[in-house]
Design an enzyme around this catalytic site. Structure first.
Site, PDB file in Angstrom:
ATOM      1  N   GLY A 164       0.927  -1.012  -0.050  1.00 49.96           N
ATOM      2  CA  GLY A 164       0.158  -0.128   0.021  1.00 49.96           C
ATOM      3  C   GLY A 164       0.993   1.283   0.050  1.00 49.96           C
ATOM      4  CB  THR A 165       4.027   2.166   1.821  1.00 46.70           C
ATOM      5  OG1 THR A 165       3.525   2.166   3.156  1.00 46.70           O
ATOM      6  CG2 THR A 165       4.917   3.359   1.759  1.00 46.70           C
TER       7      THR A 165
ATOM      8  CG  ASN B 136      -5.339   3.642   8.882  1.00 50.14           C
ATOM      9  OD1 ASN B 136      -5.519   4.777   8.275  1.00 50.14           O
ATOM     10  ND2 ASN B 136      -4.177   3.759   9.499  1.00 50.14           N
TER      11      ASN B 136
ATOM     12  CB  SER C 279      -1.967  -3.421   1.170  1.00 49.62           C
ATOM     13  OG  SER C 279      -1.132  -4.127   1.905  1.00 49.62           O
ATOM     14  CB  ALA C 280      -1.755  -8.621  -0.569  1.00 46.93           C
TER      15      ALA C 280
ATOM     16  CB  THR D   6      12.219  -9.544 -11.420  1.00 50.41           C
ATOM     17  OG1 THR D   6      13.359  -9.520 -12.396  1.00 50.41           O
ATOM     18  CG2 THR D   6      11.559 -11.068 -11.447  1.00 50.41           C
TER      19      THR D   6
ATOM     20  CB  CYS E 206       2.144   6.297  23.213  1.00 51.98           C
ATOM     21  SG  CYS E 206       2.720   5.074  23.793  1.00 51.98           S
TER      22      CYS E 206
END
Lengths: 383, 141
Positions: free
Chosen positions: A66-67, A146, A194-195, A232, A320
């Protein structure tokens, strides 16, 4: 109960990956049969991912997660449209993989508007409309948050951006595989997924880019992924993502119903048995497995550690562990008081959770909260 | 980020939790918005700390540093108690993760605040010179 941090592999995903551990070494770029085998496997996965979000297979670019998908969407699409303008509209509650690339784009001459959210973490489509200028090239608003689970009004935003011919990117990492997502119906031009948010492996994801939207390669090298992403391919990861997508698509409504009913039982049980607890996020428009709470007078990490001793894994919403010790930017953006925000905890249920798990949490959590409150000077002051 | 076994022990079984009804001095430091508040109550007899209790709002490290500080304080003279540094507190816990070092600073401040309160009550004058604390660079208020 920390599936937002990463779900366990679905057993059928594991099954799909295992043969590749032995035979999946062929480079998909090769013409020989070893290469054909992995190249076919990748094409199948591309179709499976496309199917999950109602895209075309050639609109799916595999990434390392995702990033990378978020970075790629911003740093790949924006420079390709620089002639049109340099303004981006986003929200204050985006993931850091959107906020931080935007910060660096700001340094290189882009202008970013960060929209506020209401107390439920909801973005107002009218605010998006008002923020749009002649130089606006992209609106990047997350599909679902999220941390607090709020599902954003993507459909309204999508019709607005399409009408104005502005690219709409959505970080759908928390949403895809957990709720139905349709890129056509919502007029989405780019979407990150994202998986490991829905039973696939960590380290693989995808960026959907609608046919016709220009994107510059972010990772440069060979001509993999239609020349858009060099390197790849992560064959095992991609096959895992494909299988997870197929399973999520076919089991979607069962999963949503199951997680929602478990989540609601957990929520009702906690609210009934513990005082001074507040639910973060939207009451109904939220991810089915998400339960984010602020527990007053105590701090999230200490709750997390005591639950861990009982075998229960959750997240503490307050950032934190970070150096700054600031409360989460998401919780703060919803207007929660900074002290109360320190008591944030997040349950993110997954398909493996059961009624028994919920009963177990409802048995273990109240005494932990009570113990920590007895230790807290804020609690005795309140009394 | 991982806590040492000693931190986890003091977090899970904190020593001397509570307040002293007949405290000679009470010190409260920290800020809820930063995620930690420590309240330290001491009982002083003949210049020696004979009893000590704490209440803390905070993370695992905040609770553990409070707990171990109370153990370190008992039986110490006021001067000895003022000599307890945040480093000594952290070392007594077999170390703290870097992001949590501020908790040991908070413990040192709590000790100092409790002694300051005691001195004010008994002599009308608090500590002459407060120590300089290096925790500000860890906090972004």
């Amino acid at each position: 109960m920390d599936n937002a941090s990463g779900t366990p592999l679905h057993p059928k995903v594991t099954e799909a990956i295992i043969p590749l551990l032995k035979e999946g070494f062929g480079n998909p770029s090769n013409l020989h049969h070893f290469g054909r085998m992995t190249s076919d496997a990748i094409q199948t996965a591309r179709g499976q991912v496309a199917g999950l979000i109602n895209a075309k297979p050639n609109e799916i670019i595999f990434t390392s997660g995702g990033t990378e998908a978020n970075n790629f969407a911003l740093k790949g699409i924006l420079p390709a449209h620089k002639k049109k303008g340099n303004h981006i509209v986003t929200s204050q509650i985006e993931h850091f993989s959107v906020l931080n690339p935007l910060k660096s784009l700001e340094k290189s001459g882009y202008e970013v508007t960060y929209l506020p959210v209401d107390k439920y973490g909801m973005i107002n489509p009218d605010d998006v409309k008002k923020a749009i200028k002649p130089t606006t090239t992209m609106v990047s608003i997350m599909y679902a948050n999220n941390e607090i689970g709020t599902v954003e009004p993507v459909k309204e935003i999508g019709s607005l951006t399409r009408e104005k011919n502005i690219i709409f990117h959505t970080d759908a990492v928390a949403a895809v595989g957990n709720i139905p997502v349709d890129v056509k119906e919502n007029n989405i031009d780019a979407l990150s997924l994202s998986a490991n948010q829905f039973g696939g492996p960590a380290g693989v994801g995808a960026l959907y880019v609608r046919e016709g939207v220009r994107i510059r390669p972010f990772m440069e090298g060979g001509v993999q992924e239609g020349g858009r992403r060099a390197g790849t391919e992560n064959i095992m990861g991609i096959v895992g993502l494909g299988k997870a997508s197929e399973l999520a698509q076919s089991e979607m409504s069962q999963r949503v119903n199951k997680m929602q009913s478990l989540r609601d039982r957990l929520k009702d049980g906690i609210l009934k048995n513990i005082s001074h607890v507040y639910v973060n996020g939207h009451p109904t428009n939220r991810l089915p497995g998400n339960l984010s709470l602020c527990i007053e007078f105590i701090e999230g990490e200490s709750i997390l550690l005591f639950l861990d001793m009982q075998g229960i894994a959750i997240s503490s919403g307050s950032a934190c562990t970070s150096r700054s010790l600031k409360a989460s930017h998401v919780i703060t953006a919803t207007g929660v008081d900074a002290a109360l925000a320190q008591g944030t905890i997040l349950f993110s249920l997954g398909i493996n959770n059961s009624e028994n798990d919920i009963n177990y949490v409802l048995e273990k959590l109240p005494p932990i909260i009570d113990r920590l409150r007895q230790m807290s000077p804020l609690y005795s002051q309140k009394k | 980020m991982q806590y040492s076994a000693k931190v986890m022990d003091h977090f899970a079984n904190p020593r001397n939790v509570g307040e002293l009804p007949d405290a000679s001095g009470v010190g409260e430091v920290g800020n809820p918005a930063c995620g930690d508040i420590m309240k330290m109550s001491i009982k002083v007899k003949d210049n020696v700390i004979v009893d000590v209790k704490f209440k803390t709002f905070g993370c695992g490290a905040a609770i553990a540093t409070s707990s171990i500080s109370t153990e370190m304080l008992k039986g110490k003279t006021l001067d000895e108690a003022l000599g307890i540094t945040n480093k000594a507190v952290a070392e007594a816990l077999d170390g703290l993760p870097p992001a949590k070092m501020h908790c040991s600073v908070l413990a040192e401040e709590a000790i100092e605040a409790a002694i300051d309160d005691y001195l004010k009550k008994t002599t009308g004058k608090g500590l002459e010179k407060k120590k300089q604390h290096a925790h500000d660079d860890h906090h972004e208020h």
